[in-house]
Design an enzyme around this catalytic site. Structure first.
Site, PDB file in Angstrom:
ATOM      1  N   LYS A 241       0.809 115.566  50.935  1.00  0.00           N
ATOM      2  CA  LYS A 241       0.262 114.738  49.870  1.00  0.00           C
ATOM      3  C   LYS A 241      -0.649 115.618  49.018  1.00  0.00           C
ATOM      4  O   LYS A 241      -1.214 116.588  49.527  1.00  0.00           O
ATOM      5  CB  LYS A 241      -0.572 113.588  50.486  1.00  0.00           C
TER       6      LYS A 241
ATOM      7  N   GLY B 173       2.888  89.164  45.879  1.00  0.00           N
ATOM      8  CA  GLY B 173       3.169  90.198  44.879  1.00  0.00           C
ATOM      9  C   GLY B 173       4.638  90.222  44.523  1.00  0.00           C
ATOM     10  O   GLY B 173       5.489  90.437  45.387  1.00  0.00           O
ATOM     11  N   VAL B 174       4.928  89.945  43.235  1.00  0.00           N
ATOM     12  CA  VAL B 174       6.310  90.043  42.764  1.00  0.00           C
ATOM     13  C   VAL B 174       6.351  91.039  41.603  1.00  0.00           C
ATOM     14  O   VAL B 174       6.712  90.706  40.479  1.00  0.00           O
ATOM     15  CB  VAL B 174       6.938  88.671  42.390  1.00  0.00           C
ATOM     16  N   GLY B 175       5.950  92.278  41.916  1.00  0.00           N
ATOM     17  CA  GLY B 175       5.999  93.375  40.952  1.00  0.00           C
ATOM     18  C   GLY B 175       7.334  94.082  41.080  1.00  0.00           C
ATOM     19  O   GLY B 175       8.375  93.454  41.295  1.00  0.00           O
ATOM     20  N   ASN B 176       7.319  95.392  40.954  1.00  0.00           N
ATOM     21  CA  ASN B 176       8.569  96.171  40.985  1.00  0.00           C
ATOM     22  C   ASN B 176       9.377  95.912  42.250  1.00  0.00           C
ATOM     23  O   ASN B 176      10.551  95.591  42.201  1.00  0.00           O
ATOM     24  CB  ASN B 176       8.265  97.669  40.892  1.00  0.00           C
TER      25      ASN B 176
HETATM   26  P1  NAD Z   1       3.647  96.868  41.557  1.00  0.00           P
HETATM   27  O1  NAD Z   1       2.333  97.253  41.009  1.00  0.00           O
HETATM   28  O2  NAD Z   1       4.850  96.927  40.677  1.00  0.00           O
HETATM   29  O3  NAD Z   1       3.599  95.379  42.150  1.00  0.00           O
HETATM   30  C1  NAD Z   1       2.504  94.875  42.836  1.00  0.00           C
HETATM   31  C2  NAD Z   1       2.325  93.431  42.405  1.00  0.00           C
HETATM   32  O4  NAD Z   1       1.301  92.863  43.201  1.00  0.00           O
HETATM   33  C3  NAD Z   1       1.921  93.286  40.946  1.00  0.00           C
HETATM   34  O5  NAD Z   1       2.760  92.340  40.300  1.00  0.00           O
HETATM   35  C4  NAD Z   1       0.481  92.807  41.031  1.00  0.00           C
HETATM   36  O6  NAD Z   1       0.133  91.958  39.954  1.00  0.00           O
HETATM   37  C5  NAD Z   1       0.491  92.061  42.342  1.00  0.00           C
HETATM   38  N1  NAD Z   1      -0.816  91.881  42.960  1.00  0.00           N
HETATM   39  C6  NAD Z   1      -1.909  92.662  42.882  1.00  0.00           C
HETATM   40  N2  NAD Z   1      -2.930  92.125  43.575  1.00  0.00           N
HETATM   41  C7  NAD Z   1      -2.463  90.973  44.125  1.00  0.00           C
HETATM   42  C8  NAD Z   1      -3.019  89.969  44.944  1.00  0.00           C
HETATM   43  N3  NAD Z   1      -4.276  90.035  45.356  1.00  0.00           N
HETATM   44  N4  NAD Z   1      -2.240  88.944  45.313  1.00  0.00           N
HETATM   45  C9  NAD Z   1      -0.964  88.845  44.896  1.00  0.00           C
HETATM   46  N5  NAD Z   1      -0.378  89.753  44.094  1.00  0.00           N
HETATM   47  C10 NAD Z   1      -1.122  90.815  43.714  1.00  0.00           C
HETATM   48  O7  NAD Z   1       3.860  97.776  42.865  1.00  0.00           O
HETATM   49  P2  NAD Z   1       5.212  98.001  43.677  1.00  0.00           P
HETATM   50  O8  NAD Z   1       5.791  99.295  43.274  1.00  0.00           O
HETATM   51  O9  NAD Z   1       6.032  96.769  43.613  1.00  0.00           O
HETATM   52  O10 NAD Z   1       4.635  98.202  45.148  1.00  0.00           O
HETATM   53  C11 NAD Z   1       4.210  97.100  45.923  1.00  0.00           C
HETATM   54  C12 NAD Z   1       3.677  97.587  47.256  1.00  0.00           C
HETATM   55  O11 NAD Z   1       4.681  98.322  47.945  1.00  0.00           O
HETATM   56  C13 NAD Z   1       2.485  98.553  47.135  1.00  0.00           C
HETATM   57  O12 NAD Z   1       1.617  98.322  48.212  1.00  0.00           O
HETATM   58  C14 NAD Z   1       3.130  99.916  47.280  1.00  0.00           C
HETATM   59  O13 NAD Z   1       2.225 100.867  47.794  1.00  0.00           O
HETATM   60  C15 NAD Z   1       4.221  99.616  48.278  1.00  0.00           C
HETATM   61  N6  NAD Z   1       5.330 100.562  48.213  1.00  0.00           N
HETATM   62  C16 NAD Z   1       6.036 100.715  47.059  1.00  0.00           C
HETATM   63  C17 NAD Z   1       7.090 101.612  47.017  1.00  0.00           C
HETATM   64  C18 NAD Z   1       7.912 101.790  45.763  1.00  0.00           C
HETATM   65  O14 NAD Z   1       8.992 102.394  45.837  1.00  0.00           O
HETATM   66  N7  NAD Z   1       7.472 101.275  44.625  1.00  0.00           N
HETATM   67  C19 NAD Z   1       7.431 102.363  48.160  1.00  0.00           C
HETATM   68  C20 NAD Z   1       6.708 102.161  49.341  1.00  0.00           C
HETATM   69  C21 NAD Z   1       5.659 101.262  49.349  1.00  0.00           C
END
Ligand code: NAD
Length: 349
Positions: free
Chosen positions: A80, A184-187
């Site tokens: 990292k 959380g319904v992000g990416n």
């Molecule tokens: P993202 O930022 O696209 O989505 C996260 C979502 O969570 C957002 O829509 C945000 O508004 C919401 N959020 C934030 N605080 C919140 C709360 N208190 N309650 C409910 N929703 C809340 O991120 P992502 O890429 O979708 O990643 C989500 C999780 O998965 C993270 O913890 C990330 O570390 C983990 N992760 C992601 C990947 C990847 O490939 N993107 C890989 C491994 C782990």
């Protein structure tokens, strides 16, 4: 500050402190273990409150990458990089170039990818200076063209992991009618929700951004609940896909779901919370095992992208989780502890 005696130091092979006067770069690159291959891990930029916090963070995160890659059967070690600074204010092309030169001097022992505070465009800029950058290829995924974005693969791996957990805990293969609460319904969360919806699951969603939950309600017939109410939903699966440390003293007593399986990193606030979940009869799919789709995707990009090989590899998350669940049941140990033991068996072999 002491470094070798920090608990997070945990046998790191190499820790490099890098600085560059002209650009103001202050970075730390940690290579935890390279037994299985070069140390791959994200490059995080963050306005750390202290240098000590930055050291602890890079050590903890690089060690975590060793376990994650070993568990996912990748020929990669764990590493990292952290850059001390505010990405909005301090990130300049000059600083990224200086960081790329520092990475290049490690001759491929560390391979960087995007992380909090950096993005694919930053990695592409750094790639002009060093070949030791991953996760930047434009590639076709099931949800359209995405530039180096591992989220669809992470979402698919989490879906596969939920199937494994449902098989173990509820004894069924079909997800039809399964009740899932997504935090959380992000990416990742939205992709996962789409796959669950397509498999016939019923969804409850919470997100701090109203447009995210509105989309899940409109497109996936999800029920929207408040961010504080998501823990207590009467569902089969609670899927954290937003933040870390969400399984803690305050939230665990609220949980009604017999399964926790989601994509967030570092879901347990402390290791002891894994014991709490076990005592309550809640099956926890260890975060770094179920969310490995993204790193598997990055690995396949490096070895030559083949969609079928990638899907097959991600499908292996099912067997990894089944092995963990089986051993945890037999040994009466928390699943997170068992995952660590299996990962160590793989990278120390
Ligand atoms: P993202 O930022 O696209 O989505 C996260 C979502 O969570 C957002 O829509 C945000 O508004 C919401 N959020 C934030 N605080 C919140 C709360 N208190 N309650 C409910 N929703 C809340 O991120 P992502 O890429 O979708 O990643 C989500 C999780 O998965 C993270 O913890 C990330 O570390 C983990 N992760 C992601 C990947 C990847 O490939 N993107 C890989 C491994 C782990």
């Amino acid at each position: 500050m002491a470094v070798f005696s920090l608990s997070d130091f945990a046998d790191h092979e190499q820790v490099v402190f890098c600085s560059d006067d002209k650009s103001g770069l202050k970075a730390i690159i940690a290579v935890h273990n390279s037994n299985l291959g070069p140390a791959l891990g994200g490059c995080r930029m963050w306005a750390y409150a202290s240098e000590e916090d930055a050291v602890r963070d890079v050590l903890r995160l690089s060690r975590g990458m060793t376990y994650k890659s070993a568990m996912a059967n990748l020929k990669l070690g764990g590493g990292k990089a952290v850059v001390i600074g505010n990405p909005r204010l301090d990130k300049t092309p000059q600083l990224l170039q200086a960081l790329a030169r520092a990475i290049d001097r490690l001759n491929g022992r560390y391979i960087a990818a995007e992380d909090s505070g950096t993005n694919v465009a930053d990695m592409k800029l750094m790639r002009q200076i060093t070949p030791h950058i991953a996760g930047i290829e434009d590639k076709q995924s099931d949800v359209g063209m995405r530039s180096g974005d591992p989220s669809p693969a992470t979402a698919y791996g989490t879906f596969v992991g939920i199937r494994a957990a449902v098989k173990e805990k509820l004894g069924r293969d079909s997800l039809d009618g399964l009740r899932v609460a997504l935090q959380g319904v992000g990416n990742v969360g939205f992709d996962l929700a789409s796959q669950l919806h397509a498999a016939g699951a019923k969804l409850w969603v919470a997100d701090v951004h109203p447009e995210q939950v509105d989309r899940a309600r409109d497109e996936l017939a999800a029920t929207v609940v408040g961010v504080e109410e998501i823990y207590a939903q009467d569902v089969d699966v609670f899927a954290p896909c937003a933040l870390g440390a969400v399984l803690n003293d305050k939230t665990i007593p609220q949980l009604k779901a017999p399964i926790i399986a989601g994509a967030s990193n570092n879901q347990l606030a402390e290791t002891r919370h894994g014991v709490d979940l076990m005592k309550r009869g809640i099956l926890y799919a260890p975060d770094y095992v179920i969310n490995a789709g993204g790193i598997i995707d990055i690995y396949h990009e490096r070895i030559g992208f083949d969609r079928d090989a990638l899907i097959h590899h991600i499908d292996g998350i099912y067997d990894n989780l089944m092995e963990i669940f089986d051993r945890a049941r037999q040994e009466q140990r928390p699943t997170g502890e068992v995952a660590d033991v299996i990962a160590e068996e793989r990278f120390r072999r």
